[in-house]
Design a protein around this motif. Structure first.
Motif, PDB file in Angstrom:
ATOM      1  N   LYS A  69      31.561 -21.963  -7.255  1.00 12.01           N
ATOM      2  CA  LYS A  69      31.399 -23.624  -7.322  1.00 12.01           C
ATOM      3  C   LYS A  69      29.840 -23.892  -7.429  1.00 12.01           C
ATOM      4  N   ASP A  70      29.227 -24.211  -8.467  1.00 14.03           N
ATOM      5  CA  ASP A  70      27.724 -24.033  -8.720  1.00 14.03           C
ATOM      6  C   ASP A  70      26.950 -25.078  -7.927  1.00 14.03           C
ATOM      7  N   LEU A  71      27.659 -26.203  -7.286  1.00 11.39           N
ATOM      8  CA  LEU A  71      26.904 -26.846  -6.215  1.00 11.39           C
ATOM      9  C   LEU A  71      27.044 -26.837  -4.973  1.00 11.39           C
ATOM     10  N   GLU A  72      28.057 -25.862  -4.583  1.00 20.70           N
ATOM     11  CA  GLU A  72      28.274 -25.497  -3.192  1.00 20.70           C
ATOM     12  C   GLU A  72      27.960 -23.961  -3.040  1.00 20.70           C
ATOM     13  N   ASP A  73      27.780 -23.455  -1.891  1.00 25.10           N
ATOM     14  CA  ASP A  73      27.217 -21.959  -1.424  1.00 25.10           C
ATOM     15  C   ASP A  73      28.796 -21.176  -1.565  1.00 25.10           C
ATOM     16  N   LEU A  74      28.441 -20.044  -1.376  1.00 28.71           N
ATOM     17  CA  LEU A  74      29.709 -18.947  -1.306  1.00 28.71           C
ATOM     18  C   LEU A  74      30.543 -19.271  -0.290  1.00 28.71           C
ATOM     19  N   ASP A  75      31.949 -18.875  -0.029  1.00 26.89           N
ATOM     20  CA  ASP A  75      32.694 -19.073   1.068  1.00 26.89           C
ATOM     21  C   ASP A  75      32.486 -18.018   2.212  1.00 26.89           C
ATOM     22  N   TRP A  76      31.186 -18.038   2.754  1.00 23.51           N
ATOM     23  CA  TRP A  76      31.115 -17.253   3.777  1.00 23.51           C
ATOM     24  C   TRP A  76      32.126 -17.147   5.074  1.00 23.51           C
ATOM     25  N   GLU A  77      32.729 -18.231   5.229  1.00 22.28           N
ATOM     26  CA  GLU A  77      33.762 -17.955   6.158  1.00 22.28           C
ATOM     27  C   GLU A  77      34.720 -17.141   6.129  1.00 22.28           C
ATOM     28  N   LEU A  78      35.012 -16.878   4.921  1.00 29.34           N
ATOM     29  CA  LEU A  78      35.945 -15.908   4.446  1.00 29.34           C
ATOM     30  C   LEU A  78      35.701 -14.320   5.110  1.00 29.34           C
ATOM     31  N   LEU A  79      34.550 -14.068   5.318  1.00 27.76           N
ATOM     32  CA  LEU A  79      34.208 -12.975   6.176  1.00 27.76           C
ATOM     33  C   LEU A  79      34.853 -12.657   7.515  1.00 27.76           C
ATOM     34  N   ASP A  80      35.432 -13.807   8.071  1.00 28.68           N
ATOM     35  CA  ASP A  80      36.197 -13.809   9.149  1.00 28.68           C
ATOM     36  C   ASP A  80      37.572 -13.235   9.210  1.00 28.68           C
ATOM     37  N   TYR A  81      38.153 -13.137   8.011  1.00 22.20           N
ATOM     38  CA  TYR A  81      39.392 -12.582   7.746  1.00 22.20           C
ATOM     39  C   TYR A  81      39.236 -11.157   7.312  1.00 22.20           C
ATOM     40  N   GLU A  82      40.315 -10.427   7.855  1.00 24.81           N
ATOM     41  CA  GLU A  82      40.103  -8.946   7.629  1.00 24.81           C
ATOM     42  C   GLU A  82      40.034  -8.427   6.241  1.00 24.81           C
ATOM     43  N   SER A  83      40.855  -9.086   5.342  1.00 21.12           N
ATOM     44  CA  SER A  83      41.129  -8.673   4.129  1.00 21.12           C
ATOM     45  C   SER A  83      39.799  -8.813   3.265  1.00 21.12           C
ATOM     46  N   HIS A  84      38.961  -9.860   3.510  1.00 19.91           N
ATOM     47  CA  HIS A  84      37.725 -10.057   3.106  1.00 19.91           C
ATOM     48  C   HIS A  84      36.546  -9.240   3.667  1.00 19.91           C
ATOM     49  N   ALA A  85      36.574  -8.951   4.755  1.00 23.09           N
ATOM     50  CA  ALA A  85      35.724  -8.234   5.621  1.00 23.09           C
ATOM     51  C   ALA A  85      36.003  -6.768   4.885  1.00 23.09           C
ATOM     52  N   SER A  86      37.016  -6.454   4.872  1.00 23.84           N
ATOM     53  CA  SER A  86      37.256  -5.040   4.311  1.00 23.84           C
ATOM     54  C   SER A  86      37.078  -4.755   2.889  1.00 23.84           C
ATOM     55  N   THR A  87      37.127  -5.883   2.141  1.00 23.06           N
ATOM     56  CA  THR A  87      36.659  -5.819   0.600  1.00 23.06           C
ATOM     57  C   THR A  87      35.173  -5.659   0.647  1.00 23.06           C
ATOM     58  N   LEU A  88      34.328  -6.378   1.342  1.00 17.93           N
ATOM     59  CA  LEU A  88      32.983  -6.303   1.330  1.00 17.93           C
ATOM     60  C   LEU A  88      32.651  -4.688   1.809  1.00 17.93           C
ATOM     61  N   GLU A  89      33.395  -4.252   2.879  1.00  8.30           N
ATOM     62  CA  GLU A  89      33.091  -2.725   3.405  1.00  8.30           C
ATOM     63  C   GLU A  89      33.433  -1.895   2.051  1.00  8.30           C
ATOM     64  N   TYR A  90      34.537  -2.357   1.288  1.00  2.44           N
ATOM     65  CA  TYR A  90      34.897  -1.515   0.182  1.00  2.44           C
ATOM     66  C   TYR A  90      33.719  -1.282  -0.859  1.00  2.44           C
ATOM     67  N   VAL A  91      33.226  -2.495  -1.292  1.00  2.00           N
ATOM     68  CA  VAL A  91      32.278  -2.596  -2.209  1.00  2.00           C
ATOM     69  C   VAL A  91      30.976  -1.842  -1.898  1.00  2.00           C
ATOM     70  N   LYS A  92      30.596  -1.818  -0.313  1.00  2.00           N
ATOM     71  CA  LYS A  92      29.541  -1.077   0.128  1.00  2.00           C
ATOM     72  C   LYS A  92      29.608   0.379   0.070  1.00  2.00           C
ATOM     73  N   GLU A  93      30.960   0.884   0.122  1.00  2.00           N
ATOM     74  CA  GLU A  93      31.266   2.261   0.173  1.00  2.00           C
ATOM     75  C   GLU A  93      31.567   2.897  -1.222  1.00  2.00           C
ATOM     76  N   LEU A  94      31.928   1.824  -2.085  1.00  2.00           N
ATOM     77  CA  LEU A  94      32.102   2.246  -3.651  1.00  2.00           C
ATOM     78  C   LEU A  94      30.565   2.449  -4.151  1.00  2.00           C
ATOM     79  N   HIS A  95      29.712   1.621  -3.601  1.00  2.00           N
ATOM     80  CA  HIS A  95      28.478   1.813  -4.086  1.00  2.00           C
ATOM     81  C   HIS A  95      27.472   3.347  -3.610  1.00  2.00           C
TER      82      HIS A  95
END
Length: 637
Positions: free
Chosen positions: A483-509
Motif C-alpha cells: 500500500k504505497d500511501l500507508e506504512d507496512l503492517d508492523w502490527e502483524l509481528l505480534d502474531y506468531e506466524s509472522h514473527a516466525s517468518t521474520l526469524e526465518y528470513v533472518k536465519e535464511l540470510h
C-alpha cells in the motif's frame, strides 16, 4: 573566477555528449565574483529568446536578473550576488513563440516540498563523509563472488508519521539500518528518490533528476542516510529512471518552448503506456545530462550502484505501443539504435569514472548480452534482473500443489539460461501491488500452507544461482499487497506466524552469508548441477551448489507438495555422512518438524546419476539443505 579555457572545453564536451560532470558547470553554484559572494547560474536553453532567474528574492520579476547568452552555443549564464543557501528560484524563459514559462532548474540540487515546484540553492560539497573504510573495501571486493541480498525499500511506505507525512532521511537511517542489518541483507535498494511531483508515482516519473526529494529532507540528510548505511556494512543502490520523464509544466517538457530533452518526433517522444516523454538519446547534450546524472549520484552521494528502470522500453521503439504509434528504424527493425548506443556509452563512462559499482538492468526481454562488456558486443551492465525466473516461479507457486506436476518445467527452465547473464532474482514492488497480492497471499491453501509455501519459495530462491532481491514487507509475510500511501503492517509481528517468518528470513540470510556454495560461483556453470530435475509426479527437485572449495558443496532438496516422504533416496556425489544444516520445515519457523536430525550415511549404490545415495525424510512444502561432514563420528561423540 572560472577558468575561461576550462569552461570553453567543458562546453565543447557538453555539445559532444562527453561532459561527464556537467552538473559542475550547469545549475546554481556558490561563487565569488569581484569580492562578492552569491550564486552563479548556467542553463542550456538554445531556443529561448530570453532567460531570467526569478524567485522571492526579486519578487519573481524577470527584468531584475536576466542571464546572458554565451555566443551561439545555447548556454545562458550569470551571477547574482548576496544569494544564500536555501533560496528558491526558477528560470523565466521567453520562448520563440513569445510565451513566458517558469521552469525548475534541470540541474537543481534541491527542490521545494511538493506541491511547490521551485528549485532551491544548495551547495554540493559541505557534507563531511565518514565511510572511508567502506569505500576502500568496495574498491577491492569481487561483487560477483560475494553474497548479495538486496532489501527493496520505499521510504515513505516503510514507516510514516501519517499519510503523506514522512520522517526525515536521518530518522529513517536510525530506524531502517538496524532492522535491515539484523536481517542479514547486504544492500538496500531505494525506489527513486529523485524529485517527483506525485507521491503515487513512487519516483518513477521524475522532474528533478539532480535533487533528492525534499519529502524526506535535504540532500545532506540523504548523504547521512547513505553514510550511516556504509558505516553499518550496508551498500545502497538507487533506482534510476533514464527512460522517460513526466510532462509536468515546471519540468523538462518543451523546456525552452521546443522539444529539447525529448525527441522532436512525437511518435518517438510519447510513451503512451505511462503518459510520459522519452529522452532524445541521440542528442549529445541529453547524453551529457543523463550520463552526468548517473555519475552525480554515484560520486556525490557515494552510492554503490544504480538499478536502471525500464531498459526494455529504451531498447525497443514499439515497447508498450500499438500499431501506428511507432515506426521502424532505418534498417527496418524495431530497435531504438540511438538508445542502444547511449546505454553502451553510459556504462563505459560509469565504469571508467566509478569502478566496481553495480549497474543493474531491469530488462524484461531476451536481448542478448545485457550484462556483458561493450567490447564483446554487450550493453555494458554488470547485472540483469531475471524477469523470466520471476514470472515462471510466481506462476508456479500460485498453483494448487495438485496441479504443479503438470507445470514442472516452470521451476527447471531457468537453469537453461541461468549463466547467460549475471542475474539478480527479483521479487520487487511491481509483483505485490495493484491487485497482484502480496507474496504470502499469492500462496494457495490454508493459513499453514501459505506460510509453508512462502518459506519453500524463499529457500528455493536463495538456493538458485543469482543474487537476491526482496521487496520490504515480504520478510514478515505481509498479507496485504504493498500500500504505497500507508506504512507496512508492523502490527502483524505480534502474531506468531509472522514473527516466525521474520526469524526465518533472518536465519535464511545467515545460512546464505555463511555458505560460499550459495554465491561464490553464481555466474558459472561450475556452481550448479542437477541431481534430479525430473520428478514431476511428486514435484520434487534436487540439485547441488558448489564453491571453489569442494568441501563446501551443498545438496538442496525441494518439495513443492504438502506430502511427506520417508526413506526418500537422493543421489549424492561423494561418500560420507551428510547433515541437514537448514530446513524450512523446522518448528522454529512454524513448520511441521519433519527434519533429518541424525547424520545421513551414504550408500554405495548409484542413484540419479551419482555414485552414492542417501535416504532422508522429505518434509512437506519445504526445502532442505544438506552438507557432507568430514568426520561425522567425532562430531556425534
Amino acid at each position: 573566477m572560472l577558468n575561461q579555457a576550462s569552461v570553453e572545453h567543458d562546453i565543447y564536451l557538453f555539445h559532444q555528449g562527453n561532459l561527464r560532470y556537467s552538473y559542475q558547470l550547469f545549475g546554481a553554484h556558490p561563487h565569488t565574483e569581484d569580492g562578492e559572494e552569491g550564486y552563479r547560474f548556467a542553463l542550456w536553453a538554445p531556443n529561448a529568446k530570453q532567460v531570467s532567474v526569478v524567485g522571492d528574492f526579486n519578487n519573481w520579476n524577470g527584468s531584475k536578473h536576466p542571464l546572458k547568452k554565451m555566443n551561439d552555443n545555447g548556454i545562458w549564464y550569470g551571477f547574482i550576488p548576496d544569494l544564500k543557501e536555501g533560496t528558491i528560484y526558477k528560470y523565466e524563459i521567453l520562448t520563440p513563440h513569445g510565451h513566458l514559462r517558469l521552469k525548475a532548474d534541470p540541474y537543481g540540487f534541491s527542490s521545494e516540498l511538493r506541491p511547490n515546484t521551485a528549485s532551491v540553492t544548495y551547495p554540493l560539497n559541505k557534507y563531511s563523509w565518514n565511510d572511508q573504510q567502506w569505500m576502500k573495501r568496495r574498491e577491492k571486493i569481487n561483487i560477483y563472488e560475494s553474497p548479495t541480498s538486496i532489501y527493496e525499500l520505499h521510504l515513505g511506505s516503510w514507516k510514516n508519521i501519517e499519510t503523506e507525512v514522512y520522517y526525515n532521511y536521518r530518522e529513517y537511517a536510525d530506524m531502517v539500518i538496524p532492522y535491515v542489518k539484523e536481517l542479514g541483507y547486504s544492500h538496500i535498494e531505494l525506489l527513486p528518490i529523485t524529485e517527483h511531483p506525485f507521491d503515487r508515482s513512487w519516483g518513477y516519473q521524475t522532474t528533478g533528476y539532480y535533487a533528492a526529494t525534499s519529502r524526506y529532507g535535504t540532500p545532506d540528510d540523504f548523504r547521512y542516510f547513505v553514510d550511516q548505511c556504509h558505516q553499518n556494512g550496508l551498500g545502497v543502490i538507487l533506482d534510476w529512471v533514464p527512460a522517460h520523464f513526466c510532462k509536468d509544466e515546471h519540468g523538462l517538457r518543451r523546456f525552452d518552448g521546443e522539444a529539447l530533452y525529448e525527441y522532436q518526433d512525437p511518435i518517438k517522444a510519447e510513451k503512451p503506456q505511462w503518459g510520459t516523454l522519452t529522452f532524445d538519446f541521440g542528442r549529445n547534450e541529453v547524453q551529457s545530462f543523463l550520463i552526468s546524472n548517473a555519475i552525480y549520484w554515484l560520486k556525490e552521494f557515494h552510492l554503490d550502484g544504480l538499478r536502471v528502470d525500464a531498459v526494455a522500453s529504451m531498447l525497443y521503439l514499439d515497447f508498450g505501443k500499438e500499431e501506428g504509434q511507432w515506426q521502424l528504424n532505418e534498417y527496418g527493425g524495431r530497435e531504438n539504435l540511438e538508445a542502444v548506443e547511449f546505454i553502451k556509452k553510459m556504462n563505459e563512462a560509469i565504469f571508467e569514472e566509478v569502478p566496481n559499482v553495480l549497474m543493474m538492468a531491469e530488462e524484461s526481454t531476451s536481448w542478448p548480452l545485457v550484462s556483458a562488456p561493450t567490447y564483446i558486443g554487450g550493453l555494458g551492465f554488470n547485472y540483469k534482473w531475471n524477469m523470466g525466473w520471476m514470472n515462471d516461479m510466481l506462476k508456479y507457486i500460485e498453483m494448487d500443489p495438485i496441479h504443479r506436476k503438470h507445470h514442472h518445467n516452470l521451476i527447471t527452465f531457468s537453469l537453461y539460461y541461468a549463466f547467460n547473464e549475471n542475474f539478480v532474482l527479483p521479487i520487487s514492488h511491481d509483483e505485490i501491488v495493484h491487485g497482484k497480492k502480496s507474496l504470502l497471499n499469492k500462496m494457495p491453501g490454508d493459513y499453514w500452507k501459505k506460510f509453508a509455501n512462502l518459506r519453500a519459495f524463499l529457500a528455493f530462491m536463495y538456493a538458485h544461482p543469482g543474487k537476491k532481491l526482496l521487496m520490504m514487507g515480504t520478510e514478515f509475510g505481509q498479507f496485504d499487497e504493498w500500500k504505497d500511501l500507508e506504512d507496512l503492517d508492523w502490527e502483524l509481528l505480534d502474531y506468531e506466524s509472522h514473527a516466525s517468518t521474520l526469524e526465518y528470513v533472518k536465519e535464511l540470510h545467515q545460512l546464505y552469508n555463511d555458505m560460499p556454495a550459495l554465491w561464490e560461483l553464481d555466474h558459472s556453470e561450475e556452481g550448479f548441477f542437477w541431481i534430479d530435475p525430473n520428478n514431476y509426479e511428486q514435484s520434487i527437485v534436487s540439485f547441488a551448489r558448489n564453491s571453489r572449495n569442494k568441501n563446501d558443496q551443498l545438496i538442496i532438496v525441494c518439495n513443492f507438495t504438502p506430502e511427506v516422504y520417508h526413506n526418500y533416496k537422493v543421489g549424492v556425489p561423494h561418500e560420507g555422512s551428510y547433515k541437514e544444516v537448514f530446513t524450512s520445515d523446522s518448528t522454529h519457523f512454524g513448520g511441521s518438524g519433519q527434519t533429518n536430525g541424525l547424520y545421513l550415511e551414504t550408500k554405495a549404490d548409484p542413484w540419479q546419476g551419482q555414485n552414492q545415495h542417501i535416504e532422508m525424510t522429505i518434509p512437506p512444502l519445504a526445502v532442505s539443505f544438506l552438507k557432507r561432514t568430514s568426520s561425522p563420528k567425532e562430531e556425534i561423540e
